[in-house]
Design an enzyme around this catalytic site. Structure first.
Site, PDB file in Angstrom:
ATOM      1  N   SER A 130       0.814  -1.220   0.000  1.00 43.66           N
ATOM      2  CA  SER A 130       0.000   0.000   0.000  1.00 43.66           C
ATOM      3  C   SER A 130       0.844   1.264   0.000  1.00 43.66           C
ATOM      4  CB  SER A 130      -0.869  -0.023   1.260  1.00 43.66           C
ATOM      5  OG  SER A 130      -1.434   1.250   1.478  1.00 43.66           O
ATOM      6  N   GLU A 132       0.199   3.636   1.734  1.00 41.68           N
ATOM      7  CA  GLU A 132       0.269   4.077   3.136  1.00 41.68           C
ATOM      8  C   GLU A 132       1.671   3.836   3.711  1.00 41.68           C
ATOM      9  OE1 GLU A 132      -1.985   5.448   5.676  1.00 41.68           O
ATOM     10  OE2 GLU A 132      -2.718   6.193   3.773  1.00 41.68           O
ATOM     11  N   TYR A 154      -1.628  -0.097  10.643  1.00 41.93           N
ATOM     12  CA  TYR A 154      -1.876  -0.703   9.328  1.00 41.93           C
ATOM     13  C   TYR A 154      -0.648  -0.553   8.437  1.00 41.93           C
ATOM     14  CZ  TYR A 154      -3.625  -1.044   4.507  1.00 41.93           C
ATOM     15  OH  TYR A 154      -3.786  -1.375   3.177  1.00 41.93           O
TER      16      TYR A 154
HETATM   17  P1  NAP Z   1     -11.406  -4.612   1.648  1.00 45.99           P
HETATM   18  O1  NAP Z   1     -12.533  -4.261   0.732  1.00 45.99           O
HETATM   19  O2  NAP Z   1     -11.382  -4.106   3.029  1.00 45.99           O
HETATM   20  O3  NAP Z   1     -11.337  -6.226   1.689  1.00 45.99           O
HETATM   21  C1  NAP Z   1     -10.537  -6.900   2.623  1.00 45.99           C
HETATM   22  C2  NAP Z   1     -10.742  -8.396   2.468  1.00 45.99           C
HETATM   23  O4  NAP Z   1      -9.946  -9.061   3.458  1.00 45.99           O
HETATM   24  C3  NAP Z   1     -12.194  -8.840   2.715  1.00 45.99           C
HETATM   25  O5  NAP Z   1     -12.483  -9.911   1.845  1.00 45.99           O
HETATM   26  C4  NAP Z   1     -12.143  -9.340   4.153  1.00 45.99           C
HETATM   27  O6  NAP Z   1     -13.118 -10.315   4.458  1.00 45.99           O
HETATM   28  C5  NAP Z   1     -10.760  -9.987   4.151  1.00 45.99           C
HETATM   29  N1  NAP Z   1     -10.244 -10.207   5.497  1.00 45.99           N
HETATM   30  C6  NAP Z   1     -10.132  -9.321   6.507  1.00 45.99           C
HETATM   31  N2  NAP Z   1      -9.612  -9.906   7.592  1.00 45.99           N
HETATM   32  C7  NAP Z   1      -9.404 -11.215   7.261  1.00 45.99           C
HETATM   33  C8  NAP Z   1      -8.912 -12.345   7.957  1.00 45.99           C
HETATM   34  N3  NAP Z   1      -8.542 -12.274   9.242  1.00 45.99           N
HETATM   35  N4  NAP Z   1      -8.812 -13.524   7.304  1.00 45.99           N
HETATM   36  C9  NAP Z   1      -9.221 -13.631   6.010  1.00 45.99           C
HETATM   37  N5  NAP Z   1      -9.723 -12.598   5.310  1.00 45.99           N
HETATM   38  C10 NAP Z   1      -9.808 -11.414   5.936  1.00 45.99           C
HETATM   39  O7  NAP Z   1     -10.008  -4.217   0.979  1.00 45.99           O
HETATM   40  P2  NAP Z   1      -9.670  -3.843  -0.543  1.00 45.99           P
HETATM   41  O8  NAP Z   1      -9.875  -2.383  -0.728  1.00 45.99           O
HETATM   42  O9  NAP Z   1     -10.310  -4.804  -1.443  1.00 45.99           O
HETATM   43  O10 NAP Z   1      -8.091  -4.059  -0.552  1.00 45.99           O
HETATM   44  C11 NAP Z   1      -7.529  -5.331  -0.868  1.00 45.99           C
HETATM   45  C12 NAP Z   1      -6.121  -5.403  -0.308  1.00 45.99           C
HETATM   46  O11 NAP Z   1      -5.333  -4.370  -0.878  1.00 45.99           O
HETATM   47  C13 NAP Z   1      -6.008  -5.213   1.204  1.00 45.99           C
HETATM   48  O12 NAP Z   1      -4.924  -5.991   1.644  1.00 45.99           O
HETATM   49  C14 NAP Z   1      -5.672  -3.742   1.358  1.00 45.99           C
HETATM   50  O13 NAP Z   1      -4.993  -3.527   2.575  1.00 45.99           O
HETATM   51  C15 NAP Z   1      -4.798  -3.532   0.154  1.00 45.99           C
HETATM   52  N6  NAP Z   1      -4.781  -2.182  -0.427  1.00 45.99           N
HETATM   53  C16 NAP Z   1      -5.955  -1.557  -0.735  1.00 45.99           C
HETATM   54  C17 NAP Z   1      -5.920  -0.304  -1.337  1.00 45.99           C
HETATM   55  C18 NAP Z   1      -7.184   0.418  -1.728  1.00 45.99           C
HETATM   56  O14 NAP Z   1      -7.109   1.624  -1.986  1.00 45.99           O
HETATM   57  N7  NAP Z   1      -8.320  -0.254  -1.837  1.00 45.99           N
HETATM   58  C19 NAP Z   1      -4.677   0.290  -1.633  1.00 45.99           C
HETATM   59  C20 NAP Z   1      -3.507  -0.408  -1.323  1.00 45.99           C
HETATM   60  C21 NAP Z   1      -3.573  -1.648  -0.732  1.00 45.99           C
HETATM   61  P3  NAP Z   1     -14.589  -9.908   5.049  1.00 45.99           P
HETATM   62  O15 NAP Z   1     -15.417  -9.550   3.846  1.00 45.99           O
HETATM   63  O16 NAP Z   1     -15.004 -11.164   5.724  1.00 45.99           O
HETATM   64  O17 NAP Z   1     -14.385  -8.755   5.974  1.00 45.99           O
HETATM   65  O1  F7E Z   2      -9.102   8.017   4.142  1.00 44.51           O
HETATM   66  C1  F7E Z   2      -9.655  11.380   5.466  1.00 44.51           C
HETATM   67  C2  F7E Z   2      -8.728  10.461   6.230  1.00 44.51           C
HETATM   68  O2  F7E Z   2     -10.054   5.872   4.970  1.00 44.51           O
HETATM   69  C3  F7E Z   2      -8.584   8.936   3.196  1.00 44.51           C
HETATM   70  C4  F7E Z   2      -7.279   2.064   2.426  1.00 44.51           C
HETATM   71  O3  F7E Z   2      -7.780   1.363   1.312  1.00 44.51           O
HETATM   72  O4  F7E Z   2      -6.094   3.576   1.017  1.00 44.51           O
HETATM   73  C5  F7E Z   2      -7.048   3.516   2.058  1.00 44.51           C
HETATM   74  O5  F7E Z   2      -6.586   4.200   3.197  1.00 44.51           O
HETATM   75  C6  F7E Z   2      -8.374  10.294   3.861  1.00 44.51           C
HETATM   76  C7  F7E Z   2      -7.638  10.218   5.196  1.00 44.51           C
HETATM   77  O6  F7E Z   2      -8.405   5.879   3.039  1.00 44.51           O
HETATM   78  C8  F7E Z   2     -12.969  10.885   6.835  1.00 44.51           C
HETATM   79  O7  F7E Z   2      -8.261  11.080   7.429  1.00 44.51           O
HETATM   80  C9  F7E Z   2     -11.696  12.553   6.343  1.00 44.51           C
HETATM   81  O8  F7E Z   2      -6.689  11.241   5.279  1.00 44.51           O
HETATM   82  O9  F7E Z   2     -10.670   6.684   2.656  1.00 44.51           O
HETATM   83  P1  F7E Z   2      -9.658   6.575   3.725  1.00 44.51           P
HETATM   84  P2  F7E Z   2      -6.871   5.752   3.463  1.00 44.51           P
HETATM   85  O10 F7E Z   2      -6.662   5.989   4.889  1.00 44.51           O
HETATM   86  O11 F7E Z   2      -6.100   6.583   2.503  1.00 44.51           O
HETATM   87  C10 F7E Z   2      -4.807   3.022   1.330  1.00 44.51           C
HETATM   88  C11 F7E Z   2      -3.933   3.124   0.103  1.00 44.51           C
HETATM   89  C12 F7E Z   2      -4.894   1.660   1.889  1.00 44.51           C
HETATM   90  O12 F7E Z   2      -3.995   0.846   1.711  1.00 44.51           O
HETATM   91  C13 F7E Z   2      -5.976   1.403   2.873  1.00 44.51           C
HETATM   92  O13 F7E Z   2      -6.233  -0.002   2.995  1.00 44.51           O
HETATM   93  O14 F7E Z   2      -9.662  10.835   4.161  1.00 44.51           O
HETATM   94  N1  F7E Z   2     -11.005  11.438   6.011  1.00 44.51           N
HETATM   95  N2  F7E Z   2     -12.879  12.246   6.860  1.00 44.51           N
HETATM   96  C14 F7E Z   2     -11.790  10.369   6.299  1.00 44.51           C
HETATM   97  N3  F7E Z   2     -11.569   9.041   6.132  1.00 44.51           N
HETATM   98  C15 F7E Z   2     -12.574   8.206   6.506  1.00 44.51           C
HETATM   99  N4  F7E Z   2     -12.394   6.876   6.330  1.00 44.51           N
HETATM  100  N5  F7E Z   2     -13.747   8.667   7.055  1.00 44.51           N
HETATM  101  C16 F7E Z   2     -13.986   9.999   7.250  1.00 44.51           C
HETATM  102  O15 F7E Z   2     -15.053  10.370   7.754  1.00 44.51           O
END
Ligand code: NAP
Ligand code: F7E
Length: 328
Positions: A130, A132, A154
């Site tokens: 990520s 992050e 995270y």
């Molecule tokens: P998501 O929608 O939150 O999906 C997470 C998945 O992980 C869900 O299927 C969840 O299952 C499963 N999971 C959580 N805890 C688990 C456990 N203990 N054992 C087995 N499965 C578990 O995330 P996403 O946005 O699709 O992201 C996919 C991956 O890419 C994650 O690793 C995330 O950290 C990473 N990532 C995401 C982004 C982004 O912007 N979306 C960017 C960079 C990296 P349940 O449905 O049962 O909760």
């Molecule tokens: O927050 C601000 C918050 O939770 C984005 C995950 O997929 O992308 C995701 O992480 C920004 C932050 O995403 C609210 O403080 C303001 O600055 O949508 P977010 P994230 O933290 O960038 C990365 C790449 C991953 O890997 C992660 O798994 O938005 N913000 N107000 C808020 N965020 C949330 N959630 N809720 C609010 O009310």
């Protein structure tokens, strides 16, 4: 028929990746957690009545915290490719649940890598890293060489998994890739991530179901892309001759405030009339600005983002409006 195993198949990315791989002719195996309901909204449409060994889509119970179960599944399935997408993926919640987050997001990866070290057939491994991990970076656009400065449990867990993926690749000659993906969104994005929280609220406000949305830090800037394009990059990484790590991003950063203006603008409303603040949505520390440089992915994988910021916001608002109209 190639076999792929996806952890996190019920999530945003897992569901798009499953669809994509089935279309490519793979047999897709997914690990799902036991839940009190069988409702899995993002993948229910992929279910077929065919649960035989030749079905294109098969689910198995498992959990990233249980290595024994995952090992048994891997030996039973013998996948050609493993996509490790399972994670407690919410950054703010990782401050509330740091130990659990590290168990799943860091040790969960190590458990998988340890299993892969001992198997006797070639398997390719994708780790969902990520942006992050860059955290409080001082570099304007981040690429594969940019140092990490994680700012949450995270992000620390993801840094651990990234380095273990690289370490296992180097130590044991494994085909293991780490995809450093910047934020990617879609109508399937979880409702407590900021983009989807906003687009769902915009639709509900426009329909007169509510009047406000409560948010935290509006100044944070993120590089937001479209999830279905990002999962293609995951697959592309595993089709290369050699394993490597890649940044996947759009190269454009926008603030939460800009996202609000764009999303409310899609339905002819002014965001300032509908947004209130609550500090409970702040994090102990936040990441101010992330903007990715995906030129390596473009040069080596031929991957480029196609959906730009305005299109992304519009398609998410449209999807939430349509869902309301269909009574979902
Ligand atoms: P998501 O929608 O939150 O999906 C997470 C998945 O992980 C869900 O299927 C969840 O299952 C499963 N999971 C959580 N805890 C688990 C456990 N203990 N054992 C087995 N499965 C578990 O995330 P996403 O946005 O699709 O992201 C996919 C991956 O890419 C994650 O690793 C995330 O950290 C990473 N990532 C995401 C982004 C982004 O912007 N979306 C960017 C960079 C990296 P349940 O449905 O049962 O909760
Ligand atoms: O927050 C601000 C918050 O939770 C984005 C995950 O997929 O992308 C995701 O992480 C920004 C932050 O995403 C609210 O403080 C303001 O600055 O949508 P977010 P994230 O933290 O960038 C990365 C790449 C991953 O890997 C992660 O798994 O938005 N913000 N107000 C808020 N965020 C949330 N959630 N809720 C609010 O009310």
């Amino acid at each position: 028929m190639k076999k792929a195993l996806i952890t996190g198949i019920t999530g945003q990315d897992g569901s798009y990746l499953a669809e994509f791989l089935i279309q490519k002719g793979y047999q897709v195996h997914g690990i799902v957690r036991r839940n009190s309901t069988l409702f899995r909204s993002r993948i229910d449409h992929l279910h077929t009545v065919d649960e035989s060994e030749t079905s294109s889509f098969l689910l198995h119970y498992g959990d990233s915290s249980d290595g024994t179960n995952i090992a048994r599944l891997i030996h039973q399935i013998r996948p050609d490719e493993i996509y490790n997408l399972a994670a407690q993926s919410h950054v703010r919640i990782s401050f509330d649940m740091p130990i659990y987050t590290v168990d799943v997001d860091a040790l969960g990866t190590l458990r998988l890598l340890e299993i892969l070290r001992s198997i006797d057939w070639p398997t390719k491994f994708y780790q969902a890293s990520s942006s992050e991990m860059y955290g409080q970076t001082t570099v304007a656009t981040q690429n594969e060489e940019t140092p990490f400065h994680p700012r949450s449990p995270y992000a620390c867990a993801k840094v651990y998994s990234h380095y273990q993926t690289v370490n296992y690749r180097d130590s044991y000659d494994m085909f293991a890739c780490s995809g450093i993906l910047f934020n990617h969104e879609s109508p399937r994005r979880g409702e407590n991530f900021v983009t989807r929280k906003i687009t769902k609220a915009v639709a509900e406000i426009k329909k007169g179901l509510r009047d406000t949305v409560v948010l935290g830090n509006l100044d944070a800037r993120r590089d937001w892309g479209y999830a279905p394009e990002y999962i293609e990059a995951m697959w592309m990484m595993l089709q290369q001759e050699k394993p490597d790590d890649y940044v996947i991003a759009t190269g454009e950063a926008h603030s939460v405030r800009e996202f609000l203006a764009e999303a409310f603008g899609c339905v002819g409303l002014n965001w300032e009339d509908h947004v209130t603040f609550d500090e409970k949505f702040l994090r102990p520390v936040d990441v101010d600005m992330l903007c990715g440089d995906a030129s390596k992915a473009k040069a080596k994988l031929g991957w480029e983002p196609r959906t730009k910021f305005k299109q992304l916001v519009q398609l998410m608002v449209d999807a939430d409006m349509a869902a309301l109209e269909q009574g979902q």
